[in-house]
Design a protein around this motif. Structure first.
Motif, PDB file in Angstrom:
ATOM      1  N   ASP A  17       0.838  -1.204   0.000  1.00 47.11           N
ATOM      2  CA  ASP A  17       0.000   0.000   0.000  1.00 47.11           C
ATOM      3  C   ASP A  17       0.873   1.253   0.000  1.00 47.11           C
ATOM      4  OD1 ASP A  17      -2.290  -1.492  -0.070  1.00 47.11           O
ATOM      5  OD2 ASP A  17      -2.736  -1.307   2.073  1.00 47.11           O
ATOM      6  N   LEU A  18       1.491   1.523  -1.127  1.00 45.54           N
ATOM      7  CA  LEU A  18       2.352   2.692  -1.289  1.00 45.54           C
ATOM      8  C   LEU A  18       1.766   3.605  -2.364  1.00 45.54           C
ATOM      9  CD1 LEU A  18       5.917   1.056  -1.355  1.00 45.54           C
ATOM     10  CD2 LEU A  18       4.755   2.108   0.582  1.00 45.54           C
ATOM     11  N   PRO A  19       1.989   4.917  -2.247  1.00 48.75           N
ATOM     12  CA  PRO A  19       1.492   5.829  -3.282  1.00 48.75           C
ATOM     13  C   PRO A  19       2.198   5.595  -4.613  1.00 48.75           C
ATOM     14  CG  PRO A  19       2.906   7.005  -1.740  1.00 48.75           C
ATOM     15  CD  PRO A  19       2.696   5.630  -1.163  1.00 48.75           C
ATOM     16  N   PHE A  20       1.559   6.039  -5.673  1.00 49.66           N
ATOM     17  CA  PHE A  20       2.099   5.884  -7.027  1.00 49.66           C
ATOM     18  C   PHE A  20       3.512   6.443  -7.121  1.00 49.66           C
ATOM     19  CE2 PHE A  20       2.811   7.620 -11.281  1.00 49.66           C
ATOM     20  CZ  PHE A  20       2.598   6.503 -12.072  1.00 49.66           C
ATOM     21  N   SER A  21       3.745   7.607  -6.530  1.00 51.58           N
ATOM     22  CA  SER A  21       5.065   8.247  -6.626  1.00 51.58           C
ATOM     23  C   SER A  21       6.161   7.370  -6.039  1.00 51.58           C
ATOM     24  CB  SER A  21       5.043   9.605  -5.924  1.00 51.58           C
ATOM     25  OG  SER A  21       4.679   9.456  -4.559  1.00 51.58           O
ATOM     26  N   ALA A  22       5.863   6.680  -4.926  1.00 53.43           N
ATOM     27  CA  ALA A  22       6.859   5.815  -4.286  1.00 53.43           C
ATOM     28  C   ALA A  22       7.153   4.602  -5.162  1.00 53.43           C
ATOM     29  CB  ALA A  22       6.367   5.376  -2.910  1.00 53.43           C
ATOM     30  N   ARG A  23       6.120   4.061  -5.785  1.00 52.98           N
ATOM     31  CA  ARG A  23       6.321   2.895  -6.644  1.00 52.98           C
ATOM     32  C   ARG A  23       7.055   3.266  -7.937  1.00 52.98           C
ATOM     33  NH1 ARG A  23       1.195   1.628  -8.042  1.00 52.98           N
ATOM     34  NH2 ARG A  23       0.150   3.178  -6.756  1.00 52.98           N
ATOM     35  N   LEU A  24       6.773   4.458  -8.446  1.00 49.15           N
ATOM     36  CA  LEU A  24       7.501   4.926  -9.625  1.00 49.15           C
ATOM     37  C   LEU A  24       8.972   5.150  -9.285  1.00 49.15           C
ATOM     38  CD1 LEU A  24       7.087   5.698 -12.606  1.00 49.15           C
ATOM     39  CD2 LEU A  24       6.703   8.065 -11.840  1.00 49.15           C
ATOM     40  N   SER A  25       9.233   5.624  -8.078  1.00 51.06           N
ATOM     41  CA  SER A  25      10.608   5.835  -7.631  1.00 51.06           C
ATOM     42  C   SER A  25      11.362   4.508  -7.539  1.00 51.06           C
ATOM     43  CB  SER A  25      10.609   6.539  -6.279  1.00 51.06           C
ATOM     44  OG  SER A  25      11.914   6.710  -5.799  1.00 51.06           O
ATOM     45  N   LEU A  26      10.703   3.465  -7.017  1.00 47.92           N
ATOM     46  CA  LEU A  26      11.310   2.137  -6.976  1.00 47.92           C
ATOM     47  C   LEU A  26      11.678   1.680  -8.379  1.00 47.92           C
ATOM     48  CD1 LEU A  26       9.159  -0.048  -4.519  1.00 47.92           C
ATOM     49  CD2 LEU A  26      11.590   0.465  -4.305  1.00 47.92           C
ATOM     50  N   LEU A  27      10.766   1.899  -9.302  1.00 50.67           N
ATOM     51  CA  LEU A  27      10.963   1.480 -10.685  1.00 50.67           C
ATOM     52  C   LEU A  27      12.200   2.121 -11.301  1.00 50.67           C
ATOM     53  CD1 LEU A  27       9.661   0.020 -13.210  1.00 50.67           C
ATOM     54  CD2 LEU A  27       8.552   2.214 -13.685  1.00 50.67           C
ATOM     55  N   ARG A  28      12.476   3.367 -10.956  1.00 48.84           N
ATOM     56  CA  ARG A  28      13.537   4.135 -11.603  1.00 48.84           C
ATOM     57  C   ARG A  28      14.925   3.934 -11.002  1.00 48.84           C
ATOM     58  NH1 ARG A  28      10.118   9.799 -11.677  1.00 48.84           N
ATOM     59  NH2 ARG A  28       9.244   9.645 -13.795  1.00 48.84           N
ATOM     60  N   ARG A  29      15.054   3.070 -10.023  1.00 51.56           N
ATOM     61  CA  ARG A  29      16.312   2.981  -9.273  1.00 51.56           C
ATOM     62  C   ARG A  29      17.494   2.476 -10.089  1.00 51.56           C
ATOM     63  NH1 ARG A  29      15.335   0.800  -3.097  1.00 51.56           N
ATOM     64  NH2 ARG A  29      14.072   2.561  -2.389  1.00 51.56           N
ATOM     65  N   GLU A  31      19.195   0.758 -14.009  1.00 52.66           N
ATOM     66  CA  GLU A  31      19.258   1.086 -15.427  1.00 52.66           C
ATOM     67  C   GLU A  31      18.205   0.352 -16.249  1.00 52.66           C
ATOM     68  OE1 GLU A  31      22.721   0.888 -18.797  1.00 52.66           O
ATOM     69  OE2 GLU A  31      23.298   1.426 -16.742  1.00 52.66           O
ATOM     70  N   ARG A  32      17.988  -0.931 -15.939  1.00 52.30           N
ATOM     71  CA  ARG A  32      17.009  -1.752 -16.652  1.00 52.30           C
ATOM     72  C   ARG A  32      15.774  -1.885 -15.777  1.00 52.30           C
ATOM     73  NH1 ARG A  32      18.955  -7.349 -19.579  1.00 52.30           N
ATOM     74  NH2 ARG A  32      18.060  -6.926 -21.632  1.00 52.30           N
ATOM     75  N   ARG A  33      14.569  -1.787 -16.367  1.00 54.50           N
ATOM     76  CA  ARG A  33      13.378  -1.629 -15.523  1.00 54.50           C
ATOM     77  C   ARG A  33      12.204  -2.485 -15.985  1.00 54.50           C
ATOM     78  NH1 ARG A  33      14.061   4.954 -15.830  1.00 54.50           N
ATOM     79  NH2 ARG A  33      15.955   5.062 -14.557  1.00 54.50           N
ATOM     80  N   ILE A  34      11.509  -3.040 -14.980  1.00 52.68           N
ATOM     81  CA  ILE A  34      10.333  -3.876 -15.241  1.00 52.68           C
ATOM     82  C   ILE A  34       9.150  -3.314 -14.463  1.00 52.68           C
ATOM     83  CG2 ILE A  34       9.338  -6.195 -15.101  1.00 52.68           C
ATOM     84  CD1 ILE A  34      12.249  -7.259 -14.808  1.00 52.68           C
ATOM     85  N   ALA A  35       8.029  -3.110 -15.149  1.00 55.53           N
ATOM     86  CA  ALA A  35       6.777  -2.725 -14.488  1.00 55.53           C
ATOM     87  C   ALA A  35       5.864  -3.938 -14.440  1.00 55.53           C
ATOM     88  CB  ALA A  35       6.105  -1.584 -15.238  1.00 55.53           C
ATOM     89  N   TYR A  36       5.364  -4.254 -13.254  1.00 57.36           N
ATOM     90  CA  TYR A  36       4.403  -5.342 -13.081  1.00 57.36           C
ATOM     91  C   TYR A  36       3.000  -4.744 -12.943  1.00 57.36           C
ATOM     92  CZ  TYR A  36       8.152  -8.721 -12.372  1.00 57.36           C
ATOM     93  OH  TYR A  36       9.243  -9.530 -12.546  1.00 57.36           O
ATOM     94  N   TYR A  37       2.062  -5.311 -13.676  1.00 55.41           N
ATOM     95  CA  TYR A  37       0.674  -4.826 -13.618  1.00 55.41           C
ATOM     96  C   TYR A  37      -0.235  -5.955 -13.153  1.00 55.41           C
ATOM     97  CZ  TYR A  37      -3.877  -2.960 -14.826  1.00 55.41           C
ATOM     98  OH  TYR A  37      -5.186  -2.524 -14.745  1.00 55.41           O
ATOM     99  N   SER A  63      22.200  -7.005  -9.213  1.00 53.82           N
ATOM    100  CA  SER A  63      21.317  -6.911 -10.372  1.00 53.82           C
ATOM    101  C   SER A  63      21.233  -5.475 -10.876  1.00 53.82           C
ATOM    102  CB  SER A  63      19.911  -7.399 -10.002  1.00 53.82           C
ATOM    103  OG  SER A  63      18.995  -7.131 -11.044  1.00 53.82           O
ATOM    104  N   GLY A  64      21.248  -5.319 -12.172  1.00 55.39           N
ATOM    105  CA  GLY A  64      21.071  -3.989 -12.745  1.00 55.39           C
ATOM    106  C   GLY A  64      19.638  -3.710 -13.120  1.00 55.39           C
ATOM    107  N   VAL A  65      18.706  -4.503 -12.528  1.00 57.26           N
ATOM    108  CA  VAL A  65      17.286  -4.382 -12.864  1.00 57.26           C
ATOM    109  C   VAL A  65      16.508  -3.885 -11.649  1.00 57.26           C
ATOM    110  CG1 VAL A  65      15.217  -5.625 -13.622  1.00 57.26           C
ATOM    111  CG2 VAL A  65      17.459  -6.257 -14.541  1.00 57.26           C
ATOM    112  N   SER A  66      15.655  -2.902 -11.866  1.00 56.53           N
ATOM    113  CA  SER A  66      14.722  -2.453 -10.827  1.00 56.53           C
ATOM    114  C   SER A  66      13.301  -2.672 -11.327  1.00 56.53           C
ATOM    115  CB  SER A  66      14.950  -0.984 -10.474  1.00 56.53           C
ATOM    116  OG  SER A  66      14.844  -0.169 -11.624  1.00 56.53           O
ATOM    117  N   ALA A  67      12.336  -2.562 -10.417  1.00 57.18           N
ATOM    118  CA  ALA A  67      10.950  -2.870 -10.788  1.00 57.18           C
ATOM    119  C   ALA A  67       9.978  -2.142  -9.870  1.00 57.18           C
ATOM    120  CB  ALA A  67      10.707  -4.381 -10.710  1.00 57.18           C
ATOM    121  N   GLY A  68       8.751  -2.047 -10.321  1.00 60.69           N
ATOM    122  CA  GLY A  68       7.663  -1.482  -9.519  1.00 60.69           C
ATOM    123  C   GLY A  68       6.372  -2.167  -9.888  1.00 60.69           C
TER     124      GLY A  68
END
Length: 393
Positions: A17-29, A31-37, A63-68
């Protein structure tokens, strides 16, 4: 029940239960990024197939991968997500016009699309089998329309994607049969960080007490919903004979499942526990000497993951399970648990009960299972597997 001092209920809140901004920040941490829906975050599929994945990737320094993770409420903001990702993973998502628009936006931006599914719920060829296994009334037209639509909408989105991810090789084969053009990666279900930490504490309490019981022992079934009635019935006659022969035996049922008629006369020895959040469920499992995971043996149930084994094993509780694909690949019979074919349930339950007569033997099996669960299903063991499944080897 194990006799170690009782553990107070865990104070629980949904860690997602985190706000959108916090989850977007996790995603951007990274270089390589995965969004889970996933449409609506919950304690089951979402936790295993989205939240746990993000947690594992976030914590892995190598790992060089982050996600949200994102959900239906984020749809108005998904353009900003797509601007920041390399891959979008739809977790067991129903196709809809809104999802179709999201697919088109992702394609325009060169984002790789994946479908993650943890059950045989995408090919209408199997709808009737699933309904029968779940003990549904297939004479109801509204129910048939709902379920065939449910399967078809999953299947439609699955075929629109570039790759698929699933929980085991058997289910991966069914995806390949349905959508031969897709590459399919396998990432098993695994533990959440706090779930594993609490389970480790419970295991140590049991070990320090010598795995002593309070005079009774409990056989526990933790699936929790009425749709598992036919699965539970596989073991019910054997459970009745055990309860008839062994006065110190009790049965623990979590959730809404109704005991089979053959168990009706033992109602005073059946402990009913309400559905639990996933942290407090570990407390109940840890108190139980024998965990059971009976399944009807068919194509649908062979697609099921082994989570009922590893969530018991991680807190030092021995499991007796049906030998479906994932259970027989995780459990070495007589070493880290027991496998029971439909006609073997009574014998295998007695084998598990025999361990309680020699607590050193019980501790040996429980410890082997606990180490196996930690090594194969630990919360921080799968970052490289996730990366490979999403982006290819």
């Amino acid at each position: 029940m194990f006799a170690y001092s009782s553990v107070a209920p865990v104070e629980y809140h949904n860690p997602w239960d985190l706000p959108f901004s916090a989850r977007l920040s996790l995603l951007r941490r990274k270089e390589r990024r995965i969004a889970y829906y996933y449409a609506t975050p919950d304690n089951s599929t979402f936790r295993y197939r989205a939240f746990n994945m993000v947690q594992a990737l976030t914590a892995d320094g190598a790992s060089g991968v982050s996600a949200g993770w994102f959900h239906r409420g984020d749809l108005p903001f998904m353009e900003s997500v797509l601007e920041n990702v390399d891959a979008l993973v739809f977790c067991r998502t129903l196709h809809s016009p809104a999802i179709g628009q999201l697919v088109n936006l992702a394609r325009e931006r060169g984002v790789q699309l994946l479908f993650d599914v943890d059950d045989l719920v995408f090919d209408t060829e199997f709808t009737e089998l699933v309904l029968n296994t779940l003990d549904q009334d297939t004479t109801r037209e509204a129910l048939l329309t709902e379920w065939y639509g449910y399967f078809a909408r999953h299947g439609t989105l699955l075929k629109l994607c570039d790759r698929a991810v699933t929980t085991n090789a058997f289910l991966a084969g069914k995806i390949k049969d349905f959508a031969p053009h897709l590459e399919v990666g396998v990432v098993p279900n695994f533990l959440e960080r706090r779930q594993q930490e609490i389970s480790a504490q419970l295991f140590e309490r049991k070990r320090s007490s010598g795995f002593a019981s309070d005079g009774h022992f409990h056989i526990g079934y933790f699936s929790g919903t009425p749709s598992h009635q036919r699965d539970f019935a596989v073991a019910a006659p054997a459970l009745a004979r055990i309860l008839d022969s062994e006065r110190s035996a009790r049965l623990t049922l979590v959730g809404y499942l109704e005991p089979s008629p053959v168990l009706e006369r033992f109602r005073d020895r059946i402990d009913r526990v309400p559905l639990q959040d996933y942290l407090n469920l570990q407390r109940i499992i840890a108190q139980t000497e024998i965990n059971i995971a009976p399944l009807v043996d068919n194509t649908f149930t062979n697609c099921k993951s082994e989570l009922k084994f590893f969530e018991a094993a991680i807190c030092g509780t021995v499991t007796v399970a049906s030998p479906t694909f994932c259970f027989r690949n995780a459990i070495t019979d007589g070493d880290n648990g027991f496998l029971a074919r439909s006609y073997e349930w009574e014998n295998k339950l007695w084998s598990a009960i025999a361990l309680l007569q020699d607590r050193a033997r019980y501790e040996e099996m429980a410890s082997v299972a606990q180490r196996y669960a930690e090594a194969h299903y630990g919360w921080n063991r799968h970052a490289a597997t996730i990366e490979s499944a999403v982006f290819g080897a």
